[in-house]
Write a protein that holds these residues in place. Sequence first.
Motif, PDB file in Angstrom:
ATOM      1  N   GLU A 125       0.841  -1.191   0.000  1.00  0.00           N
ATOM      2  CA  GLU A 125       0.000   0.000   0.000  1.00  0.00           C
ATOM      3  C   GLU A 125       0.881   1.247   0.000  1.00  0.00           C
ATOM      4  OE1 GLU A 125      -3.965   1.297   2.273  1.00  0.00           O
ATOM      5  OE2 GLU A 125      -2.255   1.016   3.602  1.00  0.00           O
ATOM      6  N   GLU A 126       0.497   2.190  -0.840  1.00  0.00           N
ATOM      7  CA  GLU A 126       1.231   3.458  -0.898  1.00  0.00           C
ATOM      8  C   GLU A 126       0.441   4.520  -0.150  1.00  0.00           C
ATOM      9  OE1 GLU A 126       3.232   4.702  -4.475  1.00  0.00           O
ATOM     10  OE2 GLU A 126       2.668   2.801  -5.397  1.00  0.00           O
ATOM     11  N   LEU A 127       1.142   5.263   0.668  1.00  0.00           N
ATOM     12  CA  LEU A 127       0.531   6.292   1.492  1.00  0.00           C
ATOM     13  C   LEU A 127       1.041   7.658   1.044  1.00  0.00           C
ATOM     14  CD1 LEU A 127      -1.223   6.759   4.072  1.00  0.00           C
ATOM     15  CD2 LEU A 127       0.898   6.667   5.370  1.00  0.00           C
ATOM     16  N   LEU A 128       0.122   8.577   0.848  1.00  0.00           N
ATOM     17  CA  LEU A 128       0.472   9.955   0.518  1.00  0.00           C
ATOM     18  C   LEU A 128       0.032  10.830   1.686  1.00  0.00           C
ATOM     19  CD1 LEU A 128       1.447  12.139  -1.503  1.00  0.00           C
ATOM     20  CD2 LEU A 128      -0.883  12.187  -2.399  1.00  0.00           C
ATOM     21  N   VAL A 129       0.997  11.443   2.363  1.00  0.00           N
ATOM     22  CA  VAL A 129       0.720  12.332   3.491  1.00  0.00           C
ATOM     23  C   VAL A 129       0.833  13.757   2.975  1.00  0.00           C
ATOM     24  CG1 VAL A 129       1.392  13.018   5.820  1.00  0.00           C
ATOM     25  CG2 VAL A 129       1.672  10.631   5.104  1.00  0.00           C
ATOM     26  N   VAL A 130      -0.249  14.509   3.103  1.00  0.00           N
ATOM     27  CA  VAL A 130      -0.331  15.850   2.518  1.00  0.00           C
ATOM     28  C   VAL A 130      -0.404  16.910   3.617  1.00  0.00           C
ATOM     29  CG1 VAL A 130      -1.708  17.359   1.017  1.00  0.00           C
ATOM     30  CG2 VAL A 130      -1.549  14.910   0.503  1.00  0.00           C
ATOM     31  N   LYS A 142       6.387  -0.987   6.902  1.00  0.00           N
ATOM     32  CA  LYS A 142       6.881  -1.344   5.557  1.00  0.00           C
ATOM     33  C   LYS A 142       5.972  -0.813   4.445  1.00  0.00           C
ATOM     34  CE  LYS A 142      10.196  -3.926   7.233  1.00  0.00           C
ATOM     35  NZ  LYS A 142      11.314  -3.238   7.739  1.00  0.00           N
ATOM     36  N   ARG A 143       5.462   0.380   4.632  1.00  0.00           N
ATOM     37  CA  ARG A 143       4.663   1.029   3.602  1.00  0.00           C
ATOM     38  C   ARG A 143       5.536   1.989   2.812  1.00  0.00           C
ATOM     39  NH1 ARG A 143      -0.855   3.043   6.546  1.00  0.00           N
ATOM     40  NH2 ARG A 143      -2.068   1.198   6.105  1.00  0.00           N
ATOM     41  N   ARG A 144       5.182   2.193   1.571  1.00  0.00           N
ATOM     42  CA  ARG A 144       5.853   3.222   0.770  1.00  0.00           C
ATOM     43  C   ARG A 144       5.116   4.535   1.039  1.00  0.00           C
ATOM     44  NH1 ARG A 144       6.615   3.500  -5.731  1.00  0.00           N
ATOM     45  NH2 ARG A 144       7.706   5.476  -5.708  1.00  0.00           N
ATOM     46  N   ILE A 145       5.841   5.523   1.501  1.00  0.00           N
ATOM     47  CA  ILE A 145       5.232   6.787   1.917  1.00  0.00           C
ATOM     48  C   ILE A 145       5.806   7.933   1.104  1.00  0.00           C
ATOM     49  CG2 ILE A 145       4.886   8.368   3.852  1.00  0.00           C
ATOM     50  CD1 ILE A 145       5.328   5.914   5.664  1.00  0.00           C
ATOM     51  N   THR A 146       4.917   8.816   0.670  1.00  0.00           N
ATOM     52  CA  THR A 146       5.309  10.052   0.000  1.00  0.00           C
ATOM     53  C   THR A 146       4.712  11.197   0.806  1.00  0.00           C
ATOM     54  OG1 THR A 146       5.272   8.961  -2.165  1.00  0.00           O
ATOM     55  CG2 THR A 146       5.226  11.366  -2.151  1.00  0.00           C
ATOM     56  N   VAL A 147       5.521  12.194   1.092  1.00  0.00           N
ATOM     57  CA  VAL A 147       5.053  13.379   1.815  1.00  0.00           C
ATOM     58  C   VAL A 147       4.963  14.524   0.820  1.00  0.00           C
ATOM     59  CG1 VAL A 147       5.570  15.048   3.645  1.00  0.00           C
ATOM     60  CG2 VAL A 147       6.045  12.616   3.996  1.00  0.00           C
ATOM     61  N   ALA A 148       3.761  15.125   0.739  1.00  0.00           N
ATOM     62  CA  ALA A 148       3.545  16.249  -0.168  1.00  0.00           C
ATOM     63  C   ALA A 148       3.571  17.549   0.631  1.00  0.00           C
ATOM     64  CB  ALA A 148       2.215  16.094  -0.900  1.00  0.00           C
ATOM     65  N   TYR A 151      13.701   9.955   7.158  1.00  0.00           N
ATOM     66  CA  TYR A 151      13.038   8.791   7.754  1.00  0.00           C
ATOM     67  C   TYR A 151      12.749   7.698   6.718  1.00  0.00           C
ATOM     68  CZ  TYR A 151      12.210  11.501  11.989  1.00  0.00           C
ATOM     69  OH  TYR A 151      12.373  12.235  13.131  1.00  0.00           O
ATOM     70  N   GLY A 152      12.973   8.019   5.445  1.00  0.00           N
ATOM     71  CA  GLY A 152      12.769   7.011   4.406  1.00  0.00           C
ATOM     72  C   GLY A 152      11.582   7.261   3.499  1.00  0.00           C
ATOM     73  N   ALA A 153      10.901   8.386   3.669  1.00  0.00           N
ATOM     74  CA  ALA A 153       9.755   8.710   2.826  1.00  0.00           C
ATOM     75  C   ALA A 153      10.227   9.405   1.546  1.00  0.00           C
ATOM     76  CB  ALA A 153       8.794   9.617   3.573  1.00  0.00           C
ATOM     77  N   LEU A 154       9.410   9.308   0.511  1.00  0.00           N
ATOM     78  CA  LEU A 154       9.649  10.075  -0.709  1.00  0.00           C
ATOM     79  C   LEU A 154       9.044  11.456  -0.500  1.00  0.00           C
ATOM     80  CD1 LEU A 154       8.648   7.295  -3.259  1.00  0.00           C
ATOM     81  CD2 LEU A 154      10.955   7.941  -2.534  1.00  0.00           C
ATOM     82  N   ARG A 155       9.395  12.392  -1.349  1.00  0.00           N
ATOM     83  CA  ARG A 155       8.861  13.741  -1.196  1.00  0.00           C
ATOM     84  C   ARG A 155       8.282  14.228  -2.516  1.00  0.00           C
ATOM     85  NH1 ARG A 155      14.973  15.227  -0.197  1.00  0.00           N
ATOM     86  NH2 ARG A 155      15.639  15.218  -2.334  1.00  0.00           N
ATOM     87  N   LYS A 156       7.302  15.091  -2.391  1.00  0.00           N
ATOM     88  CA  LYS A 156       6.633  15.660  -3.557  1.00  0.00           C
ATOM     89  C   LYS A 156       6.258  17.093  -3.200  1.00  0.00           C
ATOM     90  CE  LYS A 156       3.936  12.828  -5.655  1.00  0.00           C
ATOM     91  NZ  LYS A 156       3.785  12.383  -7.004  1.00  0.00           N
ATOM     92  N   SER A 157       6.586  18.014  -4.075  1.00  0.00           N
ATOM     93  CA  SER A 157       6.248  19.417  -3.800  1.00  0.00           C
ATOM     94  C   SER A 157       4.766  19.656  -4.090  1.00  0.00           C
ATOM     95  CB  SER A 157       7.102  20.351  -4.663  1.00  0.00           C
ATOM     96  OG  SER A 157       6.694  20.267  -6.019  1.00  0.00           O
ATOM     97  N   ALA A 158       4.267  20.787  -3.632  1.00  0.00           N
ATOM     98  CA  ALA A 158       2.876  21.160  -3.893  1.00  0.00           C
ATOM     99  C   ALA A 158       2.628  21.251  -5.394  1.00  0.00           C
ATOM    100  CB  ALA A 158       2.561  22.490  -3.209  1.00  0.00           C
ATOM    101  N   ARG A 159       3.574  21.819  -6.119  1.00  0.00           N
ATOM    102  CA  ARG A 159       3.430  21.945  -7.572  1.00  0.00           C
ATOM    103  C   ARG A 159       3.361  20.578  -8.243  1.00  0.00           C
ATOM    104  NH1 ARG A 159       6.964  21.303 -11.275  1.00  0.00           N
ATOM    105  NH2 ARG A 159       8.718  21.445  -9.861  1.00  0.00           N
ATOM    106  N   GLU A 160       4.214  19.653  -7.814  1.00  0.00           N
ATOM    107  CA  GLU A 160       4.218  18.311  -8.400  1.00  0.00           C
ATOM    108  C   GLU A 160       2.902  17.574  -8.128  1.00  0.00           C
ATOM    109  OE1 GLU A 160       8.871  16.927  -8.253  1.00  0.00           O
ATOM    110  OE2 GLU A 160       7.782  17.068  -6.344  1.00  0.00           O
TER     111      GLU A 160
END
Length: 168
Positions: free
Chosen positions: A2-7, A96-102, A115-124
Amino acid sequence: MEELLVVDGYNMIGAWPKLAAMKKNELGRARDELLTMLSEFQAYSGYKIVVVFDAHQVPGMGKRIKEYKVDIFYTKENETADELIERLVKKEISRKRRITVATSDYTEQRMSFGYGALRKSARELLEDIEKSKKSIRQKVDKIKYEPLRSGIPLKGDIAELFEKWRRQ
């Protein structure tokens, strides 16, 4: 997996032109619009979306609610959205989740990445949402104009008649 997107909710509202203009007079409406957009994106993308709103200047214990099929967190008194996001990332990484922080907050991006999360800007994130809307429109248009396919082979005039009935 499961992929988690934290905004970071207010970060998106401040960075997206439509929502930034809306928040000047109607912050609640801007929040609702953000949640609607993220809910639609969640349905298309497959992400599980968590939105965090700062409430550190508001007395209270913080809360978690589920609206728009999205998990929404409001921070507790004297807690920032960044602190709550960091806590969520630490907790979810251990699962063990894949996490992206926006967020467009550079410090928060670096902490989350640490901490191991991916990142995404507001624009992206906004670009991803716009691409998903365009893709959905294209799929709907394609289906809308496809002729009806039945299990029974139909010849010319009869197929046209049935298609005409279907479109009315």
